[in-house]
Design an enzyme around this catalytic site. Structure first.
Site, mmCIF file in Angstrom:
data_model
loop_
_atom_site.group_PDB
_atom_site.id
_atom_site.type_symbol
_atom_site.label_atom_id
_atom_site.label_comp_id
_atom_site.label_asym_id
_atom_site.label_seq_id
_atom_site.Cartn_x
_atom_site.Cartn_y
_atom_site.Cartn_z
ATOM 1 N N SER A 1 0.859 -1.190 0.000
ATOM 2 C CA SER A 1 0.000 0.000 0.000
ATOM 3 C C SER A 1 0.886 1.228 0.000
ATOM 4 O O SER A 1 2.104 1.139 0.179
ATOM 5 C CB SER A 1 -0.914 0.014 1.231
ATOM 6 O OG SER A 1 -0.157 0.246 2.407
ATOM 7 N N LYS A 2 0.271 2.397 -0.197
ATOM 8 C CA LYS A 2 1.059 3.625 -0.282
ATOM 9 C C LYS A 2 1.757 3.935 1.034
ATOM 10 O O LYS A 2 2.732 4.691 1.043
ATOM 11 C CB LYS A 2 0.175 4.798 -0.709
ATOM 12 C CG LYS A 2 -0.979 5.110 0.231
ATOM 13 C CD LYS A 2 -1.826 6.227 -0.353
ATOM 14 C CE LYS A 2 -3.017 6.564 0.550
ATOM 15 N NZ LYS A 2 -3.856 7.639 -0.030
ATOM 16 N N ARG A 3 1.292 3.338 2.130
ATOM 17 C CA ARG A 3 1.981 3.524 3.408
ATOM 18 C C ARG A 3 3.283 2.720 3.458
ATOM 19 O O ARG A 3 4.107 2.917 4.342
ATOM 20 C CB ARG A 3 1.072 3.103 4.565
ATOM 21 C CG ARG A 3 -0.141 3.992 4.751
ATOM 22 C CD ARG A 3 -0.945 3.581 5.961
ATOM 23 N NE ARG A 3 -1.500 2.229 5.802
ATOM 24 C CZ ARG A 3 -2.642 1.975 5.182
ATOM 25 N NH1 ARG A 3 -3.347 2.964 4.657
ATOM 26 N NH2 ARG A 3 -3.088 0.745 5.085
ATOM 27 N N SER A 4 3.448 1.819 2.487
ATOM 28 C CA SER A 4 4.626 0.945 2.484
ATOM 29 C C SER A 4 5.837 1.592 1.821
ATOM 30 O O SER A 4 6.940 1.065 1.895
ATOM 31 C CB SER A 4 4.306 -0.359 1.735
ATOM 32 O OG SER A 4 3.071 -0.887 2.143
#
Length: 519
Positions: free
Chosen positions: A274-277
Site C-alpha cells: 500500500s502507499k503507506r509501504s
C-alpha cells in the site's frame, strides 16, 4: 415470470477455460482516474499487453470514471504518459479513434441503463427503493447474526402495484441483480483453476446507483461484451466479484470471457502493498531514475516466471523476450513480494545493457544532464559548466562508472568529483586520507611526478597507469599506495572507478589543477 420459481431454481453455471492462446486475444486495462498508476496496475496492464502481443491481438485502454466523486483532474493524461513511458501502448483508447468508442464509461451511461432495464424486464434484476438508513440497519442486524450478505432482498418481493406506486412518488431507487437462492456458480480460472461459489453467498449487488450511474459490475460486463473482450486479466481482489459477473452474462444471454486473476503484491513482511509501504506508484519510480525496461522486467516477475519456476526470479528480459515467453499458465497464485533490492539489481543490468550502444548511452546522458545541472548549478558556473554538461563528457562519466552504480541517480551522489571540486573535509575524504602512506603522498606531490604526468604523449588511462607504475618502481613504493594517494587528491572519495580511468575523464587540466593544490 414467477419470481419464486426463478429464485429457488437450482443453478450450476460453469465456465470452462479451453485453449486460450490459439486465437488473437482482445484484452483491456480499465483503471479508474483517481490518481497515479499503481505498481499493481502497471503489472495488470503489462500482462494484458503481453497476452495481446503474444497472440497478435489488441490491447484496449478503457477509463472507469463513473464515480465522478473520485475523479482526479489530469489523472487520465498521467496514466497514458506512464503507460507510454513503460512501452505499453494501447491499440484502442480515449486518445485514439476506435470501433468501440467512447472509451470513457461516463460517456456510455445510456448503454448501461438500457441493459439494466432489459434485466429488470426479464426479471433478472429489480428496483430497490430502500433508504440508506434502512440499508444500514439491515446490514448491522445481519452482521450481528453472522450473516454477511448485506441486503435482505426486501424489494425483490414488491408487487407490481407497489413498484408502480413508488415510481409515481418519484422515490429514488437502485437496480439490483436478482441472485438465485440455490445452486452454484462455477468457473475455470486461468490462474486459480476451478472456482465454485454457492449462490447463497452472493449478494443482490447494485447494478445501477440511485444517481443513474452504473456500478463496476454492470459497466464492465456490458463493455467487455460490446468491446469483444476475450480475456479478463485483473487483480485477485476481483475474484469474489466474478460470480456476479458470470450471473450477469448468463442473464443477458452472453458468452463470458476467460478470467485470470493475478496474485496480490506484498511487502517483504507479507503485508499487502500500500502507499503507506513506500514507493507504490509508477511515477515515483520514474522520478527516481529507474529505466522502463527494468520496471517492466521487475513487475513481470511479480507472480510470473517462464516455465512456472518462481524459485529463480532473477531472469533479465527485454519487452520482446517477455512477449515471446509469456504464458498465463506460468502465473503463480501465491502473493508476490515487492523486493526493491531485486529491482536495483535488475535496473543495474539494464543500465549496463543500455550503455553498450550509442543510442542507449545517449539516452542515459539525457537522464543525467538535468540531474547534474539541478544539483550543482551554482558550483558548475565556477568550473566550466558548459564542458561538464557536454554529452561527450557525460558519456565518459557514465562509461567509467557504470559498473559501480545501480541507477543513473547514483552518479551525482557517488561521483560529485566529476562535476565539482572535492570536499576534502568530508567524512569519506578524511577516512581515505587516514589510510594513505606518507611516501606515496610525498611522491605524488613532487614537481617531477607532476611534470612527467603533464608531459605524457596521451593523457589516457594506459599512459597514466604506466607512469604511476614506473614512478612507484623507481621509488620502491607499492603502486597501489600511489593510486590511493591520487584518488584522494583528485576525488576525495573512497568510491569510484579506476583511478587512471577517472583521471582520463577528468582531463589533464583538472587533474593538474587538483594535484597542484597539494604540492
Amino acid at each position: 415470470m414467477n419470481r419464486l420459481k426463478l429464485a429457488y431454481r437450482p443453478i450450476v453455471f460453469v465456465v470452462t477455460a479451453k485453449r486460450y492462446m490459439s486465437t488473437p486475444a482482445r484484452v483491456r486495462f480499465a483503471p479508474s482516474p483517481t490518481g497515479q498508476l499503481h505498481l499493481g496496475g502497471l503489472r495488470t496492464a503489462l500482462y494484458n499487453y503481453l497476452l495481446a502481443k503474444k497472440t497478435n491481438g489488441q490491447f484496449i485502454l478503457r477509463i472507469e470514471d463513473t464515480d465522478q466523486s473520485r475523479y482526479v483532474e489530469g489523472a487520465v493524461e498521467n496514466l497514458i504518459r506512464a503507460l507510454d513511458w513503460a512501452g505499453i501502448h494501447h491499440d484502442e483508447g480515449p486518445d485514439k479513434n476506435g470501433p468501440h468508442a467512447p472509451y470513457y464509461q461516463s460517456e456510455r451511461t445510456e448503454l448501461y441503463r438500457r441493459y439494466a432495464k432489459q434485466l429488470v424486464d426479464t426479471d433478472h434484476a429489480y428496483r430497490c427503493f430502500c433508504t440508506p438508513e434502512r440499508l444500514q440497519r439491515v446490514r448491522e442486524a445481519r452482521q450481528k447474526q453472522g450473516n454477511y450478505i448485506a441486503y435482505d432482498k426486501h424489494c425483490s418481493y414488491l408487487s407490481e402495484e407497489e413498484i408502480q406506486a413508488n415510481l409515481e412518488k418519484k422515490i429514488p431507487f437502485t437496480i439490483r441483480l436478482r441472485t438465485p437462492y440455490e445452486g452454484m456458480t462455477e468457473h475455470e480460472d486461468l490462474v486459480y483453476g476451478k472456482i465454485s461459489f454457492s449462490n447463497k453467498t452472493i449478494d443482490d449487488t447494485i447494478l445501477i446507483k440511485s444517481d443513474g450511474y452504473p456500478t463496476y459490475h454492470l459497466a464492465n460486463v456490458v463493455d467487455d461484451h460490446l468491446m469483444e473482450i476475450t480475456h479478463v486479466l485483473r487483480g485477485e481482489e476481483w475474484l469474489s466479484s466474478t460470480p456476479k459477473h458470470l450471473l450477469l452474462y448468463k442473464a443477458l444471454g452472453w458468452k463470458p470471457p476467460l478470467f485470470a486473476h493475478l496474485p496480490l503484491l506484498l511487502n517483504p513482511d507479507g503485508s499487502k502493498l500500500s502507499k503507506r509501504s513506500g514507493d507504490v506508484y509508477v511515477e515515483q519510480y520514474i522520478s527516481k531514475g529507474y529505466l522502463p525496461e527494468a520496471i517492466n522486467n521487475f513487475v513481470s516477475l511479480l507472480g510470473w516466471h517462464p516455465g512456472h519456476d518462481n524459485t529463480t526470479n532473477d531472469a533479465l528480459f527485454t519487452m520482446k523476450e517477455l512477449i515471446d515467453k509469456f504464458d498465463i499458465k506460468d502465473i503463480n497464485h501465491s502473493g508476490a513480494i515487492v523486493d526493491h533490492q531485486k529491482l536495483d539489481w535488475i535496473n543495474k543490468h539494464h543500465l549496463l545493457k543500455r550503455a553498450e550502444t550509442k543510442e542507449g548511452l545517449n539516452s542515459l546522458v539525457d537522464m543525467l544532464k538535468p540531474l547534474i545541472d539541478n544539483r550543482y548549478s551554482n558550483s558548475l558556473k565556477e568550473i566550466n559548466k558548459e564542458y561538464r554538461l557536454e554529452p561527450s563528457y557525460l558519456s565518459k562519466v557514465i562509461a567509467t562508472i557504470k559498473d559501480r552504480i545501480r541507477n543513473i541517480h547514483d552518479i551525482p551522489d557517488l561521483c560529485s568529483y566529476y562535476f565539482v571540486e572535492p570536499n576534502y573535509e568530508s567524512k569519506d575524504a578524511m577516512a581515505l586520507k587516514n589510510k594513505l602512506k606518507q611516501p606515496a603522498i610525498d611522491l605524488v606531490a613532487t614537481k617531477e611526478f607532476q611534470e612527467q604526468l603533464d608531459l605524457l604523449p596521451l593523457f589516457d588511462a594506459e599512459h597514466i597507469k604506466k607512469h604511476v607504475y614506473e614512478s612507484a618502481d623507481r621509488n620502491k613504493l607499492n603502486p597501489n599506495h600511489v593510486m590511493m594517494a591520487l584518488r584522494y587528491f583528485l576525488t576525495g572519495s573512497r568510491v569510484g572507478a579506476g583511478v587512471a580511468e577517472t583521471m582520463e575523464v577528468l582531463g589533464k587540466d583538472t587533474v593538474m589543477q587538483r594535484l597542484g593544490i597539494h604540492k
